[in-house]
Scaffold this active site. Structure first.
Site, short mmCIF file in Angstrom:
data_model
loop_
_atom_site.label_atom_id
_atom_site.label_comp_id
_atom_site.label_asym_id
_atom_site.label_seq_id
_atom_site.Cartn_x
_atom_site.Cartn_y
_atom_site.Cartn_z
N CYS A 150 0.85 -1.19 0.00
CA CYS A 150 0.00 0.00 0.00
C CYS A 150 0.88 1.24 0.00
CB CYS A 150 -0.91 0.04 1.22
SG CYS A 150 -1.87 1.57 1.27
N GLY B 234 -4.50 -4.62 -12.75
CA GLY B 234 -4.02 -3.33 -13.21
C GLY B 234 -4.77 -2.84 -14.43
N GLY C 101 -10.54 -3.79 -10.34
CA GLY C 101 -10.67 -2.84 -9.24
C GLY C 101 -11.40 -1.58 -9.63
#
Lengths: 252, 305
Positions: B132, B245, B267
């Site tokens: 992160c 990605g 995502g």
């Protein structure tokens, strides 16, 4: 909540740089309440990538109206839509206004494009409520009175109505509402909401504010739109817990 | 009835298809379930959990960039205890694979979280977030240090027999070295990639558009980088890869699988089209039928270079 491909029925300029978009969106129209919003994908491509959140301005049968200013690429694209175009709308989203309480007069306070959610609210108020609308803007060209009633106006430059902010004007005139119970509904730039929040908390007046924040999803999964709670020890999400909050609940 | 077998095996983890919803983009599943049929997905990776709840970063947390977005949420999460008490009951009802993502500020915290969550039956795998970019402690401090990634893998491995996936950072010069360490220390798979560190500045105020100054870049803008990282790992290390990605549609998903990904995660697209996962599963199906592919896993790493 629905994702609906909505056909553009009309788009008009209300005041310079402010548009009113009308789209055919029966599913969302059947459910959406004043103060809620929709997240709109303005293009079919990856640019701009994210949806854009817009308050519901008005509902007319199967049609939704959105009022918006052009201030970036997304709103520029939206303003160039033509009749028959399809746009992808996700909604209804968020928590709207609570307006069926025990009070006599609904006071609307709108700054600039903060006028957007109020035509639908004014229309939806119980018939026994009185309404007074305070509308502020930078100059007379920014005063949006669409769908408003019993209007008082302020402008920053004094070109129309009271010279100063709309909250200053309201504070001066508050005495005349004082004897009755009022409920305030406000939307606009943060400094306006903040000044109003201070005043209404000090006077113990019910006040709901419609807030805004950059967001990606609009329904709670991106966690992108936090707003401080009143104690400052945690966040609400503007998209899910708001966008309308009781002024006592949040720290602006 | 379909004749395409989309099932994927990663370590002991069986997925009915390769499409997973990425951590941090679907919360704990409840909101997105209103828009999509979760039972049609391969699985869901829950929002990063830490031992104690985390409030996350102050606003502004996100900003849009060309074909992408920057975020600095700061691992806002309910913590392990509330997760088990309040979120697991909903997840239990979903007919899909649950992968639990863990983020921590110390190696001990990774181990402690895994230990506690290991006893929850419906959690079938762990994805360890060592990458992160938006928190001061932990995150990238671990993610771009080979030794730390190795130690975290080793220690977490020691406390769980469930499938162990390490989520790698692209903000390193040789990502394959990290995948190799994960393999050597007993990890079952790697996820690649987490977000790329980026920023955006308001030219009028000269201030960063994100309060945290930098954020993690995601979305279609990062897809070519992510693909290259997956390919790099595939060519150098024999470990299953979960490709992530900028995947927006089934074509992107297939591209990642050809580059070497056994499964994929989506995502940013969930924010725009919360039904994208199901649409990708359907698109993969049609692609396989068109290309006479009976078993989807046959295309993994099938690049012609």
């Amino acid at each position: 909540m629905y994702i609906e491909k909505a056909r553009v029925d009309s788009i008009q300029t209300l005041v310079p740089n402010t548009y009113l978009l009308k789209v055919f969106s029966p599913l969302i129209a059947s459910k959406i309440k004043p103060g809620q919003f929709c997240n709109i994908k303005v293009s079919e491509t990856d640019y701009p990538l994210l949806r854009r959140p817009f308050s519901i301005c008005e509902v007319d049968g199967n049609y939704l109206h959105f009022m918006f200013d052009v201030h970036g690429e997304g709103t520029r694209i939206l303003s160039s839509k033509i009749i028959g175009d399809e746009i992808d709308i996700l909604g209804p989203l968020g928590k709207g206004f609570t307006y069926d309480g025990v009070y006599k007069t609904a006071i609307i306070i709108a700054g600039g494009i903060g006028a957007a959610p109020f035509p639908y609210l004014v229309e939806s108020l119980p018939k026994d409520k009185e309404v007074h609308c305070y509308i502020g803007g930078r100059s007379k060209n920014n005063i949006i009175d669409y769908g408003m009633k019993n209007i008082s106006v302020s402008t920053d430059d004094g070109s129309l109505g009271y010279k100063g902010t709309i909250v200053e004007l309201f504070k001066q005139e508050y005495e005349k509402f004082k004897k009755d119970s009022v409920s305030i509904f406000a939307c606009g730039p943060n400094p306006i909401l903040k000044a109003l929040q201070e005043f209404t908390i000090a006077k113990n007046i019910d006040c709901q504010i419609s807030t805004e924040c950059a967001m990606a999803c609009g329904f709670g999964i991106c966690q992108g739109c936090p707003i401080d709670n009143a104690d400052g020890d945690g966040y609400y999400l503007v998209c899910k817990d708001g966008p309308v909050f009781d002024a006592r609940m949040v720290r602006l | 009835m379909s004749f395409v077998d989309q099932s994927i095996q990663i370590g002991s983890l069986y997925l009915k298809n390769p499409v997973l919803l990425a951590s941090g983009t679907v919360g704990y599943g409840n909101e997105i379930a209103q828009f999509t049929d979760m039972s049609k997905l391969g699985g869901i990776v829950t929002k990063s959990l830490s031992l104690k709840p985390r409030k996350g970063n102050p606003p502004q947390r996100i900003v849009e960039t060309p074909s992408g977005m920057l975020n600095a949420i700061g691992l806002a999460n309910v913590g392990v205890e509330v997760f088990i008490k309040e979120k697991i009951p909903f997840l239990k009802e979903l007919d899909t694979t649950i992968i639990c993502n863990i983020a921590a500020s110390s190696i001990d915290e990774y181990v402690e979280c895994t230990k506690i969550l290991n006893s929850v039956d419906i959690i079938q795998a762990f994805e360890i977030n060592v990458s992160c970019p938006n928190v001061k402690e932990g995150g990238l401090i671990f993610g771009n240090d080979l030794n730390s990634v190795g130690r975290i893998t080793e220690k977490v491995r020691a406390v769980t027999k469930k499938t162990l996936i390490i989520k790698l950072s692209p903000n390193v010069s040789r990502i394959a070295d990290f995948a190799k360490v994960v393999k050597d220390e007993g990890g079952d798979a790697v996820s690649a990639i987490n977000t790329l560190v980026g920023t955006a500045i308001d030219i009028w105020t000269r201030k960063p558009k994100i309060k945290n100054v930098t954020g993690g870049l995601s979305g279609p803008a990062i897809k070519p980088v992510a693909l290259a990282k997956v390919l790099e790992i595939k060519r150098k290390v024999d470990i299953p890869i979960i490709g992530i990605g900028g995947i927006m549609n089934w074509k992107d998903a297939i591209e990642f699988m050809i580059a070497g990904a056994s499964a994929i995660q989506i995502g940013t697209v969930n924010f725009i089209n919360p039904n994208a996962g199901v649409e990708i599963v359907e698109g993969i199906e049609t692609y396989c039928e068109k290309c006479s592919i009976g078993k989807l896993s046959d295309i993994v790493g099938s690049y012609q270079i």
